[in-house]
Design a protein around this motif. Structure first.
Motif, mmCIF file in Angstrom:
data_model
loop_
_atom_site.group_PDB
_atom_site.id
_atom_site.type_symbol
_atom_site.label_atom_id
_atom_site.label_comp_id
_atom_site.label_asym_id
_atom_site.label_seq_id
_atom_site.Cartn_x
_atom_site.Cartn_y
_atom_site.Cartn_z
ATOM 1 N N HIS A 204 0.663 4.344 -3.129
ATOM 2 C CA HIS A 204 0.498 5.788 -2.951
ATOM 3 C C HIS A 204 1.729 6.603 -3.326
ATOM 4 N N GLY B 171 -6.553 6.264 3.379
ATOM 5 C CA GLY B 171 -5.853 6.647 2.148
ATOM 6 C C GLY B 171 -5.673 8.143 2.119
ATOM 7 N N VAL C 242 -12.096 -0.952 2.133
ATOM 8 C CA VAL C 242 -11.016 -1.687 2.790
ATOM 9 C C VAL C 242 -11.497 -3.108 3.125
ATOM 10 N N TRP D 238 0.814 -1.214 0.000
ATOM 11 C CA TRP D 238 0.000 0.000 0.000
ATOM 12 C C TRP D 238 0.851 1.269 0.000
ATOM 13 N N TRP E 84 -10.300 4.920 -6.785
ATOM 14 C CA TRP E 84 -11.279 5.209 -5.732
ATOM 15 C C TRP E 84 -11.341 6.685 -5.350
ATOM 16 N N CYS F 275 -9.689 -4.587 -7.047
ATOM 17 C CA CYS F 275 -9.504 -3.176 -6.680
ATOM 18 C C CYS F 275 -8.007 -3.020 -6.460
ATOM 19 N N LEU G 51 -6.061 -4.766 10.596
ATOM 20 C CA LEU G 51 -6.225 -6.160 11.010
ATOM 21 C C LEU G 51 -5.622 -6.414 12.391
ATOM 22 N N SER H 257 -0.353 3.304 4.780
ATOM 23 C CA SER H 257 0.572 4.129 4.004
ATOM 24 C C SER H 257 0.821 5.469 4.684
#
Ligand SMILES: C[S@@+](CC[C@H](N)C(=O)[O-])C[C@H]1O[C@@H](n2cnc3c(N)ncnc32)[C@H](O)[C@@H]1O
Length: 216
Positions: A24, A63, A127, A20, A34, A167, A111, A85
């Motif tokens: 970015h 994000g 997510v 991730w 998105w 995605c 998580l 990120s």
């Protein structure tokens, strides 16, 4: 590791973080499918929850979403955005300016989220749908249970049944409203919403969203 058409699916915390961060790094905000300048679906459901302006709200996998920017403008004062990120969260910090000084930005994995406090509302757009294994969804629900206060609100948005099957190059799970609500058995379904999100390059992605309330 699971191979998809184009990428290796990250399956541990370190691989997820690298994945991730790479997504970015070196991109403009509208370089990801998105991106939306105004998260209307999310703002509508947060408004329906009707939490107090000083209630704690957490956006997981934020994000570089503008959700917290809009919530600051609306007068909400206890806002946290979490993402794997650091680059994405720095974008929020740079953009939001002094009005958002009180927004807490935390590089963390949803998580295994340990915040040491609880929130009145948990928000997640795009997510939860990455969690294709039951074990991952169990970890997510454990984080949610630690971080949401009894009777708290949950806003979750995923791709809908007619949405894309991937995605950001990763396989996802598509949900109907009923299927998504059923993932959170300790919650009542309060409202549903949806949208056909237009990506920055003009394709359409069907989103399913639910507003749930913890039974307390
Ligand atoms: C598809 S993007 C959605 C971003 C944002 N919610 C929005 O609607 O614009 C998914 C985001 O979740 C973050 N993410 C993915 N897995 C995560 C995890 N396990 N913990 C925290 N953030 C995660 C990614 O870095 C990325 O910013």
């Amino acid at each position: 590791m699971t191979m998809t058409d184009s990428v290796v699916r990250p399956e541990d915390a370190a691989a997820r973080k690298d994945y991730w961060e790479n997504v970015h790094t070196g991109k403009d905000v509208d370089g990801v499918s998105w991106w939306q300048s105004v998260p209307e679906l999310s703002l509508g459901l947060v408004d329906k929850a009707g939490v107090a302006k000083d209630a704690g709200i957490i956006d997981v996998g934020a994000g570089w979403s503008t959700l917290v920017d809009h919530l600051v403008e609306l007068g909400y004062t206890d806002l946290t955005a979490v993402d794997l990120s650091a680059t994405a969260l720095q974008t929020i910090r740079d953009r939001i300016g002094p009005a958002g000084d009180a927004v807490v930005l935390d590089v963390a994995d949803v998580l295994d989220l340990q915040r040491g406090r609880t929130y009145a509302l948990w928000h997640d757009r795009a997510v939860f749908h990455f969690l294709i294994d039951e074990e991952e969804r169990d970890d997510y629900r454990a984080s949610l249970a630690r971080c949401l206060e009894p009777g708290g609100w949950l806003v979750v948005a995923t791709f809908g049944p007619d949405g894309p099957t991937t995605c950001s190059g990763l396989p996802i799970v598509r949900y109907t409203h009923e299927e998504l609500a059923a993932e959170f058995p300790d919650f009542d379904l309060v409202d549903t919403a949806g949208e056909d999100h237009l990506t920055p390059w003009g394709t359409s992605q069907q989103f399913t969203a639910v507003l749930l309330r913890h039974r307390g």
